[in-house]
Write a protein that holds these residues in place. Structure first.
Motif, mmCIF file in Angstrom:
data_model
loop_
_atom_site.group_PDB
_atom_site.id
_atom_site.type_symbol
_atom_site.label_atom_id
_atom_site.label_comp_id
_atom_site.label_asym_id
_atom_site.label_seq_id
_atom_site.Cartn_x
_atom_site.Cartn_y
_atom_site.Cartn_z
ATOM 1 N N MET A 53 0.844 -1.194 0.000
ATOM 2 C CA MET A 53 0.000 0.000 0.000
ATOM 3 C C MET A 53 0.883 1.249 0.000
ATOM 4 N N LYS A 54 0.423 2.275 -0.686
ATOM 5 C CA LYS A 54 1.168 3.529 -0.747
ATOM 6 C C LYS A 54 0.448 4.573 0.110
ATOM 7 N N VAL A 55 1.200 5.175 1.033
ATOM 8 C CA VAL A 55 0.664 6.173 1.956
ATOM 9 C C VAL A 55 1.282 7.527 1.631
ATOM 10 N N LEU A 56 0.445 8.505 1.374
ATOM 11 C CA LEU A 56 0.899 9.867 1.067
ATOM 12 C C LEU A 56 0.721 10.771 2.275
ATOM 13 N N VAL A 57 1.772 11.490 2.631
ATOM 14 C CA VAL A 57 1.662 12.574 3.604
ATOM 15 C C VAL A 57 1.618 13.868 2.800
ATOM 16 N N ALA A 58 0.449 14.499 2.741
ATOM 17 C CA ALA A 58 0.261 15.723 1.971
ATOM 18 C C ALA A 58 0.077 16.882 2.929
ATOM 19 N N THR A 59 1.118 17.681 3.101
ATOM 20 C CA THR A 59 1.096 18.744 4.104
ATOM 21 C C THR A 59 1.655 20.036 3.531
ATOM 22 N N GLU A 60 0.746 20.963 3.271
ATOM 23 C CA GLU A 60 1.183 22.298 2.851
ATOM 24 C C GLU A 60 2.046 22.917 3.954
ATOM 25 N N LYS A 61 1.630 22.698 5.210
ATOM 26 C CA LYS A 61 2.446 23.074 6.373
ATOM 27 C C LYS A 61 3.003 21.772 6.936
ATOM 28 N N PRO A 62 4.260 21.465 6.688
ATOM 29 C CA PRO A 62 4.794 20.135 7.004
ATOM 30 C C PRO A 62 4.800 19.805 8.490
ATOM 31 N N PHE A 63 4.778 18.502 8.766
ATOM 32 C CA PHE A 63 5.046 18.016 10.108
ATOM 33 C C PHE A 63 6.502 18.322 10.471
ATOM 34 N N ALA A 64 6.794 18.307 11.755
ATOM 35 C CA ALA A 64 8.180 18.387 12.202
ATOM 36 C C ALA A 64 8.945 17.169 11.692
ATOM 37 N N ALA A 65 10.241 17.342 11.510
ATOM 38 C CA ALA A 65 11.071 16.254 10.979
ATOM 39 C C ALA A 65 10.935 14.988 11.815
ATOM 40 N N ALA A 66 10.870 15.143 13.143
ATOM 41 C CA ALA A 66 10.747 13.974 14.021
ATOM 42 C C ALA A 66 9.424 13.253 13.787
ATOM 43 N N ALA A 67 8.372 14.013 13.495
ATOM 44 C CA ALA A 67 7.075 13.400 13.219
ATOM 45 C C ALA A 67 7.117 12.624 11.903
ATOM 46 N N VAL A 68 7.730 13.206 10.894
ATOM 47 C CA VAL A 68 7.838 12.525 9.597
ATOM 48 C C VAL A 68 8.633 11.233 9.739
ATOM 49 N N GLU A 69 9.713 11.279 10.522
ATOM 50 C CA GLU A 69 10.524 10.083 10.730
ATOM 51 C C GLU A 69 9.714 8.998 11.436
ATOM 52 N N GLY A 70 8.916 9.400 12.420
ATOM 53 C CA GLY A 70 8.063 8.440 13.115
ATOM 54 C C GLY A 70 7.006 7.845 12.203
ATOM 55 N N ILE A 71 6.406 8.684 11.369
ATOM 56 C CA ILE A 71 5.414 8.208 10.403
ATOM 57 C C ILE A 71 6.053 7.222 9.435
ATOM 58 N N ARG A 72 7.262 7.546 8.983
ATOM 59 C CA ARG A 72 7.967 6.662 8.049
ATOM 60 C C ARG A 72 8.250 5.300 8.687
ATOM 61 N N LYS A 73 8.726 5.315 9.913
ATOM 62 C CA LYS A 73 9.041 4.048 10.595
ATOM 63 C C LYS A 73 7.791 3.191 10.760
ATOM 64 N N GLU A 74 6.706 3.809 11.192
ATOM 65 C CA GLU A 74 5.454 3.089 11.389
ATOM 66 C C GLU A 74 4.942 2.526 10.065
ATOM 67 N N THR A 75 4.984 3.327 9.024
ATOM 68 C CA THR A 75 4.461 2.927 7.712
ATOM 69 C C THR A 75 5.288 1.799 7.108
ATOM 70 N N GLU A 76 6.604 1.970 7.115
ATOM 71 C CA GLU A 76 7.468 0.962 6.484
ATOM 72 C C GLU A 76 7.536 -0.324 7.294
ATOM 73 N N ALA A 77 7.419 -0.232 8.621
ATOM 74 C CA ALA A 77 7.402 -1.443 9.452
ATOM 75 C C ALA A 77 6.174 -2.296 9.152
#
Length: 305
Positions: free
Chosen positions: A1-25
């Motif tokens: 499955m492909k998950v898109l994070v679409a944020t005109e105002k981005p998440f903090a870098a730490a949040a993106v890293e956490g989202i990536r870990k959760e998604t890829e795991a």
């Protein structure tokens, strides 16, 4: 499955890293669309994704029609009026929010705004204290409950009204339940708004209702801009120089409110969820909800049932 994070105002870098870990795991692919400036960029990005995580980004009928594989949208935050729920349902797309993840951040902002207001926005003159004042909370959800918790630390007398929360639940939290929103405004020195923008609530806070407040009353809005009847509130404040209005959602009539010197303040942009902790909490919650949806079909936080 492909998950898109679409944020005109981005998440903090730490949040993106956490989202990536959760998604890829979970065996899924993460793609990012950050700081986009054109809707066309969003339309292109959604073409082949199965899930979308957003913040205040708008997911309307056009976006949903372009997202042929889309199964779920998660709004990282409590409010979800930036998503066309009817269109999502029509397309068979589940829409979820992440209630409670930003609640403390918003509640703390309420008191940042409120202390500034009662101290005359630090103009060097004597202000007032919150100790012993009556605080009315309109809607007793996650944010409202956190506002009540903090208010008790200030020694305030806390009241609440929520059309969808039973009075005994409010009372069990150590808060006085009132019978209607009119009574809340009549009894309280401060009213803090935590209602969503719905057909029933839009432009419901205006001349007549706010006019019931005590002398020296303060209205705090960290909910939605649309719930304020701006013309009615402006008229009232021009007639009652004792009233103050503070918000983290700049009104359309900001310049007119600014003319009420010393009685109005708005943050430059919506600030309720703008803390590192809330940013990370909401982003991770969104990612975990998508994992649960794909793994187990969990729709606990679905808002378009």
């Amino acid at each position: 499955m492909k998950v898109l994070v679409a944020t005109e105002k981005p998440f903090a870098a730490a949040a993106v890293e956490g989202i990536r870990k959760e998604t890829e795991a979970a065996g899924n692919e993460l793609v990012l669309l950050e700081k986009y400036t054109e809707k066309s960029q969003l339309l292109a990005a959604v073409a082949d994704v199965d899930a979308i995580i957003i913040r205040s980004d708008k997911i309307d009928a056009e976006v949903l029609a372009a997202a042929k594989n889309l199964k779920i949208v998660v709004r990282a935050g409590a409010g979800y009026d930036n998503v066309d729920l009817a269109a999502a349902t029509q397309h068979g797309v589940v829409v979820e929010n992440t209630p409670g993840q930003n609640a403390n951040a918003v509640a703390e902002l309420v008191f940042g705004l409120l202390v500034s207001a009662v101290r005359g926005f630090y103009n060097g003159k004597a202000g007032t204290e919150l100790l012993g004042k009556k605080l009315g909370i309109l809607a007793f959800g996650n944010v409202g409950r956190n506002v009540a918790r903090i208010a008790k630390g200030f020694g305030m007398d806390v009241y609440a009204y929520d059309a969808y929360c039973p009075a005994d639940v409010i009372e069990a939290a150590g808060v006085k339940a009132v019978a209607c929103q009119d009574a809340l405004f009549e009894q309280c020195d401060v009213v803090s708004l935590h209602i969503p923008a719905t057909p029933e609530t839009k432009q419901s806070i205006g001349y007549d209702l706010v006019g019931k407040m005590q002398q020296g009353g303060v209205l705090v809005n960290t909910a939605r801009k649309e719930v304020i009847d701006e013309s009615g509130l402006l008229r009232l404040m021009s007639e009652r120089p004792d009233l103050r209005f503070v918000t983290d959602i700049k009104p359309d009539a900001d310049a007119d409110f600014q003319a009420l010197e010393g009685r109005y303040f708005s943050t430059p942009k919506k600030m309720g969820a703008q803390t590192a902790e809330a940013n990370i909490n909401a982003g991770l919650a969104a990612a975990k909800q998508i994992t649960a949806f794909f793994n187990d079909g969990c729709t606990k936080f679905q808002v378009n049932k």
